[in-house]
Design a protein around this motif. Structure first.
Motif, PDB file in Angstrom:
ATOM      1  N   PHE A  68      12.210   3.797   1.329  1.00  0.00           N
ATOM      2  CA  PHE A  68      10.786   3.513   1.171  1.00  0.00           C
ATOM      3  C   PHE A  68      10.100   4.505   0.234  1.00  0.00           C
ATOM      4  O   PHE A  68      10.322   5.714   0.322  1.00  0.00           O
ATOM      5  N   SER A  69       9.244   3.954  -0.634  1.00  0.00           N
ATOM      6  CA  SER A  69       8.423   4.800  -1.496  1.00  0.00           C
ATOM      7  C   SER A  69       7.032   4.198  -1.635  1.00  0.00           C
ATOM      8  O   SER A  69       6.833   2.988  -1.443  1.00  0.00           O
ATOM      9  N   THR A  99      -4.228  -1.514 -12.329  1.00  0.00           N
ATOM     10  CA  THR A  99      -3.676  -0.456 -11.487  1.00  0.00           C
ATOM     11  C   THR A  99      -3.222  -1.092 -10.175  1.00  0.00           C
ATOM     12  O   THR A  99      -3.922  -1.943  -9.626  1.00  0.00           O
ATOM     13  N   THR A 100      -2.059  -0.694  -9.683  1.00  0.00           N
ATOM     14  CA  THR A 100      -1.597  -1.177  -8.382  1.00  0.00           C
ATOM     15  C   THR A 100      -1.112  -0.019  -7.524  1.00  0.00           C
ATOM     16  O   THR A 100      -0.597   0.979  -8.032  1.00  0.00           O
ATOM     17  N   LEU A 101      -1.291  -0.168  -6.218  1.00  0.00           N
ATOM     18  CA  LEU A 101      -0.734   0.751  -5.226  1.00  0.00           C
ATOM     19  C   LEU A 101       0.192  -0.068  -4.342  1.00  0.00           C
ATOM     20  O   LEU A 101      -0.252  -1.023  -3.711  1.00  0.00           O
ATOM     21  N   SER A 102       1.478   0.292  -4.325  1.00  0.00           N
ATOM     22  CA  SER A 102       2.474  -0.543  -3.656  1.00  0.00           C
ATOM     23  C   SER A 102       3.403   0.276  -2.763  1.00  0.00           C
ATOM     24  O   SER A 102       3.686   1.447  -3.041  1.00  0.00           O
ATOM     25  N   ALA A 119       5.247  -4.594  -2.500  1.00  0.00           N
ATOM     26  CA  ALA A 119       4.003  -5.344  -2.298  1.00  0.00           C
ATOM     27  C   ALA A 119       2.867  -4.358  -2.108  1.00  0.00           C
ATOM     28  O   ALA A 119       3.063  -3.258  -1.577  1.00  0.00           O
ATOM     29  N   GLY A 120       1.680  -4.753  -2.547  1.00  0.00           N
ATOM     30  CA  GLY A 120       0.544  -3.854  -2.416  1.00  0.00           C
ATOM     31  C   GLY A 120      -0.741  -4.502  -2.854  1.00  0.00           C
ATOM     32  O   GLY A 120      -0.935  -5.706  -2.686  1.00  0.00           O
ATOM     33  N   GLY A 147      -6.959  -7.712  -5.896  1.00  0.00           N
ATOM     34  CA  GLY A 147      -6.249  -8.630  -5.015  1.00  0.00           C
ATOM     35  C   GLY A 147      -4.825  -8.178  -4.777  1.00  0.00           C
ATOM     36  O   GLY A 147      -4.391  -7.125  -5.262  1.00  0.00           O
ATOM     37  N   LEU A 148      -4.091  -8.950  -4.017  1.00  0.00           N
ATOM     38  CA  LEU A 148      -2.718  -8.616  -3.670  1.00  0.00           C
ATOM     39  C   LEU A 148      -1.820  -8.626  -4.902  1.00  0.00           C
ATOM     40  O   LEU A 148      -2.040  -9.385  -5.849  1.00  0.00           O
ATOM     41  N   SER A 149      -0.807  -7.798  -4.876  1.00  0.00           N
ATOM     42  CA  SER A 149       0.215  -7.791  -5.921  1.00  0.00           C
ATOM     43  C   SER A 149       1.584  -7.680  -5.263  1.00  0.00           C
ATOM     44  O   SER A 149       1.719  -7.161  -4.149  1.00  0.00           O
TER      45      SER A 149
END
Length: 203
Positions: A68-69, A99-102, A119-120, A147-149
């Protein structure tokens, strides 16, 4: 929804940290294409089309254990797209930085080839809107999006600390468009597939 997703990410990170065994940071630098879906909605009563663009991207991630990361990925420079309307041609250009945080799950942690899925939540900062062609000279504005990514990819380690990455992600990107003297002319549904190649380093 935004608060729920962020809470879920935090819980997943906490769960991963509870069994930490291979902690460490990584960073990537890459070149990425934002490729909007084929049907981009209707603006001012006409079918809209948004072209693709390439730009530099980067990420930083923290591995809680072998699998996990938590990754923060972003555009290092703007992506720029041309907006075309059926019957009118190119009517606008727009810039944005995603920008995404996953939370990512990595397979085969002991292998040199390490696939992953993630997913994030994503944020799209829209800027630099400009009218062209038939609408040239009018002011135009597009709203930011979030929104979701989700996505995945593969890391190929060439040394113990250096790797090559190929990845793809889907972004939720809808922007409400307002044009001077016309008001709100509709929503551009971009929802791009984002894919790229990167060089990465663990430390």
């Amino acid at each position: 929804m935004k608060r729920l997703v962020l809470t879920s990410l935090a819980l997943a990170a906490a769960f991963a940290a509870s069994s930490a065994s291979a902690q460490g940071f990584s960073a990537t630098l890459g070149y990425t294409n934002v490729n909007p879906k084929s049907d981009n909605g209707t603006l001012a009563g006409a079918s809209a089309s948004v072209n693709d663009d390439w730009s530099a991207t980067g990420s930083v991630a923290y591995a809680f254990n072998d699998n996990f990361s938590l990754e923060l990925w972003t555009g290092l420079a703007n992506f720029e797209h041309q907006v075309t309307l059926a019957g009118l041609g190119t009517i606008a250009s727009v810039k944005h930085r995603p920008t995404t945080l996953s939370v990512n799950y990595h397979f085969a942690p002991d292998s040199k080839v390490r696939p992953f899925i993630g997913a994030g939540y994503g944020w799209i900062n829209v800027s630099g809107e400009q009218t062209l062609g038939a609408l040239a000279g009018l002011g135009i504005d597009g709203t930011n999006a979030n929104g979701l990514s989700y996505g995945g990819g593969v890391d190929i380690f060439v040394t113990d600390n250096v790797f090559l990455r190929a990845d793809v992600r889907k972004l939720d990107f809808d922007t409400d468009v307002t044009v001077e003297s016309l008001g709100n002319v509709g929503t551009a549904t971009v929802d791009p597939l984002v894919y790229g190649l990167s060089v990465g380093l663990t430390f």
